[in-house]
Design an enzyme around this catalytic site. Structure first.
Site, PDB file in Angstrom:
ATOM      1  N   ASP A  71      -3.341  -0.803  14.811  1.00 46.58           N
ATOM      2  CA  ASP A  71      -2.922  -1.541  14.402  1.00 46.58           C
ATOM      3  C   ASP A  71      -1.606  -0.445  12.978  1.00 46.58           C
ATOM      4  O   ASP A  71      -1.252  -1.317  12.669  1.00 46.58           O
ATOM      5  CB  ASP A  71      -4.941  -1.147  13.219  1.00 46.58           C
ATOM      6  CG  ASP A  71      -4.682  -0.043  12.616  1.00 46.58           C
ATOM      7  OD1 ASP A  71      -4.646   0.829  13.222  1.00 46.58           O
ATOM      8  OD2 ASP A  71      -4.526  -0.470  11.414  1.00 46.58           O
ATOM      9  N   ASP A  74      -2.864   5.167  13.735  1.00 51.39           N
ATOM     10  CA  ASP A  74      -4.214   5.670  14.181  1.00 51.39           C
ATOM     11  C   ASP A  74      -4.560   5.276  15.797  1.00 51.39           C
ATOM     12  O   ASP A  74      -3.159   4.485  16.187  1.00 51.39           O
ATOM     13  CB  ASP A  74      -4.790   5.428  13.671  1.00 51.39           C
ATOM     14  CG  ASP A  74      -5.439   4.134  12.954  1.00 51.39           C
ATOM     15  OD1 ASP A  74      -4.774   3.249  13.822  1.00 51.39           O
ATOM     16  OD2 ASP A  74      -5.491   3.586  12.299  1.00 51.39           O
ATOM     17  N   TYR A 223     -10.988  -1.690   7.413  1.00 49.09           N
ATOM     18  CA  TYR A 223     -10.843  -3.062   6.870  1.00 49.09           C
ATOM     19  C   TYR A 223     -11.996  -4.075   6.339  1.00 49.09           C
ATOM     20  O   TYR A 223     -12.446  -4.336   7.792  1.00 49.09           O
ATOM     21  CB  TYR A 223     -10.317  -3.338   8.630  1.00 49.09           C
ATOM     22  CG  TYR A 223      -8.691  -3.180   8.242  1.00 49.09           C
ATOM     23  CD1 TYR A 223      -7.238  -3.401   8.050  1.00 49.09           C
ATOM     24  CD2 TYR A 223      -8.717  -1.993   9.598  1.00 49.09           C
ATOM     25  CE1 TYR A 223      -6.224  -2.817   8.453  1.00 49.09           C
ATOM     26  CE2 TYR A 223      -7.459  -1.147   9.686  1.00 49.09           C
ATOM     27  CZ  TYR A 223      -6.642  -1.942   9.133  1.00 49.09           C
ATOM     28  OH  TYR A 223      -5.132  -0.939   9.996  1.00 49.09           O
ATOM     29  N   GLU A 468       2.602   5.077   6.219  1.00 49.27           N
ATOM     30  CA  GLU A 468       2.446   5.004   7.771  1.00 49.27           C
ATOM     31  C   GLU A 468       2.809   3.239   7.935  1.00 49.27           C
ATOM     32  O   GLU A 468       2.920   2.526   6.790  1.00 49.27           O
ATOM     33  CB  GLU A 468       0.970   4.747   7.021  1.00 49.27           C
ATOM     34  CG  GLU A 468       0.218   4.452   8.235  1.00 49.27           C
ATOM     35  CD  GLU A 468      -0.950   4.537   8.613  1.00 49.27           C
ATOM     36  OE1 GLU A 468      -2.079   4.544   9.021  1.00 49.27           O
ATOM     37  OE2 GLU A 468      -2.094   4.412   7.997  1.00 49.27           O
TER      38      GLU A 468
END
Length: 614
Positions: A71, A74, A223, A468
């Protein structure tokens, strides 16, 4: 008359078309998804610093879950944001596939969608079973490793009838339905397979209701579904109606609009968690297409909420979306750009819906036309690409000033193809994470988290809130960039969707084009016909006249244009070249054609690539 009108428009709107290469940004944005691939990489892989990874995913659970996307920075495969990513990439193609095809990127975009849907098919092995995560954030975030070196737990988590996940199943149904439209004309069997999965997943989501993070609790820290699942039920029903035109889904939207919040919730955000605004925009589209039937009054309430979203974004609602001093929409300090790209996509498509229906939006502070919505979306994209107080591009690899220390495991550690030495879980933190140098691998096209509420940004790897990237940052941007790169010709977004088929090489004889020589009978003359200053930059309007000096008619003309940093009128983009505009198929002897462009630089490098003489 047309040239006079064009000149007037250029004088009135000189700032609306200033300078970015949206085609290049589109290409890079799609390329980013190849860096996020998990599984066995194909021969066509262009991000060559990556290698195969996650090759045993799902094995312990007796299911093949190899593939899909990581995603963000990571190595976890989170199902909810991955499915939303696929939905938004698909929506981008559904609306602007023609423009992607013209720039030569439709094939790459469809490959990016299929990489995701191939995995989603695997993750749905039974009608009422859906795997929603591989790996877990807690153990993964303890390590800093290339995906090729992963030693973290790769447990697979699922939802089923006893452990429901309506939001996860609903979003995955939306992704499958939207993607089925993308492949309808190029791969009918695959499209039908996706539609079958979408229908099963919608039924599963609706019949066995519950939040997915109550079943997959390891997702809560990363999430969590704060909005619940009602928005995903409406969102997936809307996509199934778009894909099938079946009355069942129309009735679902009409009968459940109030109970599930579609007619009640007026939102100021849209993203992987909150889908109301997206569903409301789609339902507004159905209404404007005349497809609402007996639910017109209900769909009008959906539309009122969709238009509140538009008003809040452009600053004309009673309660508007916050902006930074530099003009960027601001929702939160952690990865704010995800909301900017998603909101800008809705503004873009709704602008084209308004154009198609010849309507405007009535806001608390006055009416808003289609051009204002599109102009604001463009301002957000331009901010991301570098038009901001820091003059920083928040797309890695675009422009000259972009983030170099991205919070991303794969890009921050030397490629396994360069140094195959094993990088251990904590060794990655010790040897690579803390380095104050540029990433060894360029994460081309990645949209990072972006600046704070005051336009400040720190390019530091440990600044994960700002550096990120994420797949769902990029996905909505594909459609906007394709739209902006496609120019300002008429759009009929309310007509039936027809996604073009990517061009395939055809083995048949073609007329040999005449090579261009120094004595070419085609003459090019360029000159600046206007200039103006804006925000400290000088913009020029260039007129380029192409004249046929030969005694024959020129056909199949191809023009190469390099160093072009703004919009162009009077030619048609075809692949990497420009050809005659739609109203012209040849250039008779002694005749000329004129095209114009605007940018804040010296004249572009215009050359004749090839032509034929008849």
């Amino acid at each position: 008359m047309a040239s006079v009108l064009l000149s007037v428009l250029l004088c009135l709107l000189p700032l609306a078309f200033a300078g970015h290469d949206y085609g290049q940004a589109l290409s890079k944005s799609i390329l980013f998804f190849e860096a996020q691939r998990s599984g066995y990489l194909p021969r066509s892989q262009r991000v060559n610093w990556r290698a195969d990874s996650g090759l045993h995913d799902g094995k312990a659970s007796g299911v093949d879950l190899v593939g899909g996307y990581y995603d963000a920075g990571d190595n976890v495969k989170f199902g909810l944001p991955m499915a939303f990513t696929i939905t938004m990439m698909s929506w981008s193609i559904v609306e602007y596939g023609k423009q992607m095809a013209a720039s030569g990127e439709l094939g790459h975009a469809m490959e990016a969608v299929k990489w995701g849907t191939d995995y989603l098919i695997k993750a749905h092995p039974e009608p009422n079973v859906l795997y929603g995560e591989v790996g877990d954030g807690n153990t993964d975030h303890y390590c800093w490793q290339r995906p090729e070196d992963m030693t973290t737990d790769r447990h697979a988590y699922r939802v089923d009838t006893n452990n429901p996940g309506s939001d996860l199943a609903g979003e995955t149904a939306a992704a499958m339905a939207a993607a089925s439209i993308v492949f309808r004309h190029s791969n009918r069997a695959y499209s039908n397979e996706l539609l079958t999965h979408a229908k099963q997943l919608f039924e599963f989501a609706d019949k066995y209701r519950g939040k997915y993070d109550s079943s997959i609790t390891v997702a809560q820290k990363y999430y969590r579904s704060f909005s619940g699942y009602a928005d995903e039920l409406l969102w997936s029903a809307a996509w199934l109606y778009e894909a099938t035109n079946e009355e069942y889904y129309l009735n679902y939207l009409g009968n459940n609009g109030e109970a599930l919040g579609g007619t009640g919730w007026a939102m100021r955000e849209f993203g992987w968690d909150v889908k109301y605004a997206g569903a409301q925009v789609l339902v507004s589209k159905f209404l404007m297409q005349g497809k609402a039937g007996r639910f017109s009054s209900v769909f009008q309430k959906y539309q009122e909420n969709a238009e509140y979203f538009m008003c809040a974004c452009v600053g004309k609602a009673g309660h508007n979306v916050q902006r930074t001093p530099g003009g960027l929409l601001f929702r939160q300090r952690w990865n704010n750009l995800q909301f900017v790209t998603s909101s800008s996509f809705l503004l873009t498509v709704y602008s084209d819906y308004l154009t198609s229906s010849r309507k405007s939006v009535s806001c608390a502070a006055g009416n808003v036309g289609a051009s204002e919505l599109l102009g604001f979306a463009k301002s957000q994209v331009d901010y991301i690409l570098g038009d901001n107080p820091r003059a920083t591009s928040y797309m890695v690899g675009y422009g000259s000033n972009y983030p170099r220390q991205v919070h991303h495991r794969g890009s921050s550690i030397v490629s396994i193809k360069v140094d195959s030495s094993f990088v251990s879980c904590r060794g990655g933190y010790n040897d690579w994470y803390g380095r104050k140098t540029s990433d060894p691998n360029l994460l081309t096209g990645a949209i990072v988290g972006g600046p704070d509420a005051y336009d400040n940004f720190a390019d530091e790897r440990d600044n994960y809130e700002q550096t990120e990237p994420a797949t769902y940052n990029n996905a909505p941007l594909l459609g906007i960039l394709a739209r902006l790169n496609g120019g300002h010709s008429g759009y009929s977004q309310l007509l039936p969707v027809l996604t073009p088929t990517p061009r395939q090489p055809v083995n048949q004889p073609k007329p040999s084009p005449t090579p261009v020589t120094s004595s070419s009978p085609i003459v090019i003359e360029q000159k600046a016909t206007a200039s103006w200053n804006a925000k400290g930059r000088t913009y020029y309007r260039y007129s380029t006249v192409v004249t046929n000096k030969s005694a024959k008619t020129v056909k199949d003309l191809k023009i190469s244009i390099a160093k072009l940093y703004g919009p162009l009128w009077g030619l048609t983009r075809s692949g990497g070249a420009y050809v005659f505009p739609e109203w012209l198929d040849s250039l008779p002897a002694g005749k000329s054609l004129e095209f114009i462009y605007i940018h804040s630089a010296s004249p572009a490098d215009v050359r004749i690539s090839s032509y034929t003489l008849n």
